[in-house]
Design a protein around this motif. Sequence first.
Motif, short mmCIF file in Angstrom:
data_model
loop_
_atom_site.label_atom_id
_atom_site.label_comp_id
_atom_site.label_asym_id
_atom_site.label_seq_id
_atom_site.Cartn_x
_atom_site.Cartn_y
_atom_site.Cartn_z
N LEU A 52 -8.72 35.55 68.81
CA LEU A 52 -7.28 35.28 68.86
C LEU A 52 -7.00 33.88 69.39
O LEU A 52 -6.15 33.16 68.85
CB LEU A 52 -6.59 36.33 69.73
N ILE A 53 -7.71 33.49 70.43
CA ILE A 53 -7.51 32.16 71.01
C ILE A 53 -7.97 31.08 70.02
O ILE A 53 -7.31 30.04 69.88
CB ILE A 53 -8.23 32.04 72.36
N ALA A 54 -9.07 31.33 69.33
CA ALA A 54 -9.54 30.35 68.33
C ALA A 54 -8.51 30.16 67.22
O ALA A 54 -8.23 29.03 66.80
CB ALA A 54 -10.88 30.80 67.75
N GLY A 55 -7.93 31.25 66.74
CA GLY A 55 -6.90 31.15 65.72
C GLY A 55 -5.65 30.44 66.22
O GLY A 55 -5.08 29.60 65.53
N ALA A 56 -5.25 30.77 67.44
CA ALA A 56 -4.08 30.12 68.03
C ALA A 56 -4.34 28.63 68.23
O ALA A 56 -3.46 27.79 67.99
CB ALA A 56 -3.72 30.79 69.35
N ASP A 57 -5.57 28.28 68.67
CA ASP A 57 -5.91 26.87 68.86
C ASP A 57 -5.91 26.10 67.55
O ASP A 57 -5.49 24.94 67.49
CB ASP A 57 -7.27 26.73 69.54
N LEU A 58 -6.40 26.72 66.49
CA LEU A 58 -6.40 26.07 65.18
C LEU A 58 -4.98 25.68 64.78
O LEU A 58 -4.70 24.54 64.41
CB LEU A 58 -7.02 26.99 64.12
N PHE A 59 -4.07 26.64 64.86
CA PHE A 59 -2.70 26.37 64.47
C PHE A 59 -1.97 25.51 65.49
O PHE A 59 -1.07 24.74 65.13
CB PHE A 59 -1.95 27.67 64.19
N ALA A 60 -2.35 25.59 66.76
CA ALA A 60 -1.76 24.71 67.77
C ALA A 60 -2.16 23.26 67.50
O ALA A 60 -1.35 22.34 67.70
CB ALA A 60 -2.17 25.13 69.17
N GLY A 61 -3.39 23.03 67.04
CA GLY A 61 -3.82 21.69 66.67
C GLY A 61 -3.04 21.15 65.49
O GLY A 61 -2.60 19.99 65.48
N LEU A 62 -2.87 21.98 64.47
CA LEU A 62 -2.05 21.57 63.32
C LEU A 62 -0.61 21.33 63.73
O LEU A 62 0.04 20.38 63.27
CB LEU A 62 -2.12 22.65 62.23
N LEU A 63 -0.11 22.17 64.61
CA LEU A 63 1.25 22.02 65.12
C LEU A 63 1.40 20.73 65.91
O LEU A 63 2.40 20.02 65.77
CB LEU A 63 1.60 23.22 66.00
N LEU A 64 0.41 20.39 66.71
CA LEU A 64 0.45 19.14 67.47
C LEU A 64 0.46 17.94 66.53
O LEU A 64 1.23 16.99 66.74
CB LEU A 64 -0.73 19.08 68.44
N ALA A 65 -0.36 17.98 65.50
CA ALA A 65 -0.37 16.88 64.53
C ALA A 65 0.99 16.76 63.84
O ALA A 65 1.53 15.66 63.68
CB ALA A 65 -1.48 17.10 63.49
N TRP A 66 1.56 17.90 63.48
CA TRP A 66 2.87 17.90 62.81
C TRP A 66 3.95 17.41 63.78
O TRP A 66 4.86 16.67 63.38
CB TRP A 66 3.19 19.30 62.31
N ALA A 67 3.87 17.78 65.05
CA ALA A 67 4.85 17.34 66.04
C ALA A 67 4.76 15.83 66.28
O ALA A 67 5.78 15.17 66.47
CB ALA A 67 4.66 18.11 67.34
N LEU A 68 3.54 15.30 66.26
CA LEU A 68 3.37 13.85 66.41
C LEU A 68 3.99 13.11 65.24
O LEU A 68 4.70 12.10 65.41
CB LEU A 68 1.89 13.50 66.52
#
Length: 150
Positions: A52-68
Motif C-alpha cells: 500500500l505504501i509503495a503504491g501511494a509513494d508511486l502516485f505521490a511522486g507523480l503528484l509531486l511532479a505534476w504539482a511542480l
Amino acid sequence: MTDPGVRTAPLASPIHAILLAFPVALYPAALVSDIAYLQTAVVQWTNFSQWLIAGADLFAGLLLAWALIAFFFGPGRRMGARGARGRSLLYLIVVASMFVTGFVNALQHAKDGWHSVGTAGLVMSIVCTVLALVAAFIVHSRTVVTETRS
C-alpha cells in the motif's frame, strides 16, 4: 449572479485530482493495516502495508511532479490569480513532505518483523495520512477567483 469580469477556477486539474486520490486512499489503508498488525502480530499485515505504501509513494511522486509543473507553469501564474500562488506553494510543500515521509516510511516498513511497524512506522503512517488529507483539503476546499481582462 456573478460579475462577468470575474470567474472561478479550481486550483488543480482533473488529472491532478485523480493522482491525488491514490495517496488519499492508500496511505490511510496502510495505517489501518499497521494498526491491524499491532493488534494481531500477523506478518501478512506488514506485507500488505508495504504494498500500500509503495503504491501511494508511486502516485505521490507523480503528484509531486505534476504539482511542480502546475506551480511553475500553471494558470495561476499566467492569469495573476489572487491567492493562487500562495495556495499552490503551500500545496507543493505539503505534497513534497508527504512524498518524503512516505519514502522514509517505505524504508521503515522494509525492515524485518516487529521493527517494521513499531512506533516509528505507525507514526509515519499517521503523518502520511494526515498530509494526504491536508493536500486534498487544500486543493478542493475552495476555488480561486481570477480576474479576466478583455
